[in-house]
Motif scaffolding. Structure first.
Motif, PDB file in Angstrom:
ATOM      1  N   TRP A   8     -38.636 -39.042  14.210  1.00 45.91           N
ATOM      2  CA  TRP A   8     -39.436 -38.700  15.387  1.00 45.91           C
ATOM      3  C   TRP A   8     -39.156 -37.259  15.835  1.00 45.91           C
ATOM      4  N   MET A  11     -40.884 -34.873  13.436  1.00 49.28           N
ATOM      5  CA  MET A  11     -42.348 -34.921  13.499  1.00 49.28           C
ATOM      6  C   MET A  11     -42.894 -34.270  14.763  1.00 49.28           C
ATOM      7  N   THR A  12     -42.202 -34.425  15.874  1.00 50.76           N
ATOM      8  CA  THR A  12     -42.708 -33.896  17.137  1.00 50.76           C
ATOM      9  C   THR A  12     -42.279 -32.457  17.397  1.00 50.76           C
ATOM     10  N   GLY A  13     -41.394 -31.922  16.568  1.00 52.64           N
ATOM     11  CA  GLY A  13     -40.939 -30.551  16.772  1.00 52.64           C
ATOM     12  C   GLY A  13     -39.781 -30.427  17.738  1.00 52.64           C
ATOM     13  N   TYR A  14     -39.214 -31.538  18.145  1.00 58.85           N
ATOM     14  CA  TYR A  14     -38.110 -31.536  19.102  1.00 58.85           C
ATOM     15  C   TYR A  14     -36.917 -30.746  18.567  1.00 58.85           C
ATOM     16  N   ARG A  51     -37.689 -26.975  18.536  1.00 58.42           N
ATOM     17  CA  ARG A  51     -37.755 -26.464  19.906  1.00 58.42           C
ATOM     18  C   ARG A  51     -36.348 -26.276  20.486  1.00 58.42           C
TER      19      ARG A  51
END
Length: 80
Positions: free
Chosen positions: A42, A45-48, A51
């Motif tokens: 997750w 996939m979300t770029g966490y 970031r």
């Protein structure tokens, strides 16, 4: 990361047959690894992950600039 550490701890307890974990099914003992895998998937996939890495780099950059300004005798910028 906490679930990974928990998984390693549970596997060690199960393998060494310590406490109530010795009676648990291997499915329960290995489940923290599945949760860790889902979390990492997750986060990627979300770029966490990216970031957080960028925020850390920006903070280091700001600290370096402030330290250089202080060395030059200039006051670092105050946040607006």
């Amino acid at each position: 990361m906490y679930t990974l550490i928990l998984g390693i701890l549970l596997v060690a307890l199960k393998y060494l047959e310590i406490g109530p974990v010795a009676q648990w099914s291997w499915w329960w003992v290995l489940s923290p690894f599945a949760v860790t895998l889902l979390w990492w998937a997750w986060a990627d996939m979300t770029g966490y992950t990216k970031r957080k890495a960028m925020e850390k780099m920006e903070e280091r950059k700001k600290e370096r600039i402030d330290r250089q300004k202080e060395t030059l005798g200039l006051a670092p910028r105050r946040p607006r």
